[in-house]
Design an enzyme around this catalytic site. Structure first.
Site, PDB file in Angstrom:
ATOM      1  CG  HIS A 196      37.508  30.623  40.701  1.00  0.00           C
ATOM      2  ND1 HIS A 196      37.337  31.339  41.861  1.00  0.00           N
ATOM      3  CD2 HIS A 196      37.565  31.535  39.694  1.00  0.00           C
ATOM      4  CE1 HIS A 196      37.300  32.623  41.584  1.00  0.00           C
ATOM      5  NE2 HIS A 196      37.433  32.771  40.272  1.00  0.00           N
ATOM      6  CG  ASN A 225      35.173  35.735  41.018  1.00  0.00           C
ATOM      7  OD1 ASN A 225      35.950  35.395  41.908  1.00  0.00           O
ATOM      8  ND2 ASN A 225      35.540  35.843  39.751  1.00  0.00           N
ATOM      9  CB  CYS A 255      40.638  33.459  40.769  1.00  0.00           C
ATOM     10  SG  CYS A 255      39.854  35.012  40.341  1.00  0.00           S
TER      11      CYS A 255
END
Ligand code: ACO
Length: 327
Positions: free
Chosen positions: A252, A282, A113
């Site tokens: 994020h 996500n 990520c």
């Protein structure tokens, strides 16, 4: 040393929407649980027959258009992904071919990520050396291909998408600097156990569903807040800034409660944190550039604004970029 600016942003989200009610029919979950525990309402899914590189090409074209350049002007391509088209060649090389570009370096980076944050740091270093004038940093993920749709603790979180930025050498100060870090001792709390050389694909690995993402969510939750706060604080210290100097943080999008936890940990208003997790979930490395593009297109940045992008992810990896908006 020359400066580097973000000249354009772009993104691509596949049109197919998987909402929480769809997931209710697949695993033992509820719209109410997913919204209250994560903030996610729906996510996009890349269709069968399309891959990570297809989404990236669209994001790349949209960033080039925004920057007012043609793809032929690109001097290098950096792609962040943990869901590449194949082990090799790199997805960056596949995109290079799809964009019709030749004789430029193109390579992937794997920082989960945090991949886009790491990518911007590497890109800025390449640019300051002076040989390159225009670079493309893309993050694209088909996380639905790593999601186990029998595991309610992970599948509800993940979505697909791609985001990209064009960076250019400039006299103006834009991409100011980054802080990146990792801790490999956390390998086991977030990974896809099989498919690589440690556990090559076999009937056994497929039967045991070892090719899908495994995660210890509760442990990660705390580390995520701690490492994102650490990353923002380190950047502020590096550049002698106060948190009040920051116009917007683009974090994020792993869990709305994590984003709120970071805002609280930083003692900053949560309105200073850009959120779009409700629409996309996500998307690993793609979350930050997609959010950056969306915030830019909404007119949320003014010339001269200081923006922090921040992330954490598998590895574990974490970090942040400091950007002065110049568009
Ligand atoms: N629907 C309904 N119930 C669920 C679901 C679901 N989808 N998932 C878990 N539960 C249940 C659990 O089984 C548990 O039940 P029990 O109490 O009977 O055992 C209960 O809900 C609470 O589970 P927790 O895991 O404690 O729930 P939590 O509030 O911690 O939320 C979550 C879980 C959303 C995963 C959270 O821990 C989180 O967001 N962690 C961080 C995730 C992350 O950031 N991952 C890294 C990025 S992913 C990447 O790198 C690609």
């Amino acid at each position: 040393m020359g400066n580097t600016v973000i000249a354009g942003t772009g993104s691509f989200l596949p049109p197919f929407v998987l909402n929480n009610h769809d997931l209710e029919m697949m695993v033992d979950t509820s719209d109410e649980w997913i919204i209250t525990r994560t903030g996610i309402q729906e996510r996009r899914i890349c269709p069968k027959g399309k891959a990570t590189s297809d989404m990236r090409v669209e994001a790349a074209k949209s960033a080039c258009k925004d920057a007012g350049i043609s793809p032929e002007e690109i001097d290098f391509i950096i792609c962040a992904t943990i869901s590449p088209d194949k082990f090799f060649p790199s997805t960056a090389c596949i995109i290079q071919a799809k964009l019709g570009l030749k004789n430029i370096p193109a390579f992937d980076i794997s920082a989960a990520c945090s991949g886009f944050i790491f990518g911007l740091e590497i890109a800025q270093r390449l640019m300051t050396e002076g040989r390159y004038k225009t670079g493309l940093v893309i993050a694209s993920e088909c996380m639905s291909r790593l999601a186990d749709y029998t595991d309610r603790s992970t599948c509800v979180l993940l979505g697909d998408g791609a985001g990209a930025v064009v960076i250019k050498a400039s006299d103006e100060e834009g991409l100011m600097g980054s802080y990146i870090s990792s801790d490999g001792s956390y390998e086991d709390i977030l990974n896809a156990p099989a498919g690589g050389s440690a556990n090559p694909s076999s009937f056994d690995t497929v039967e045991k569903r070892m090719h899908f993402m495994k995660m210890e969510g509760a442990v990660l939750f705390k580390i995520a807040i701690q490492t994102m706060c650490e990353s923002i604080n380190t950047l502020l210290k590096m550049f002698n800034l106060k948190k009040e100097d920051i116009a917007l943080v683009v974090p994020h999008q792993a869990n709305l409660r994590i984003i709120k936890g970071v805002a609280k940990g930083m003692d900053m208003p949560s309105e200073k944190f850009y959120v779009n997790i409700e629409k996309y979930g996500n998307m690993s490395a793609a979350c930050v550039p997609v959010a950056l593009d969306e915030a830019s297109k909404k007119g949320l940045f003014r010339k001269g604004d200081l923006i922090i992008t921040v992330s954490f992810g598998g590895g574990l990896t974490w970090g942040a970029n400091l950007i002065k908006w110049t568009k």
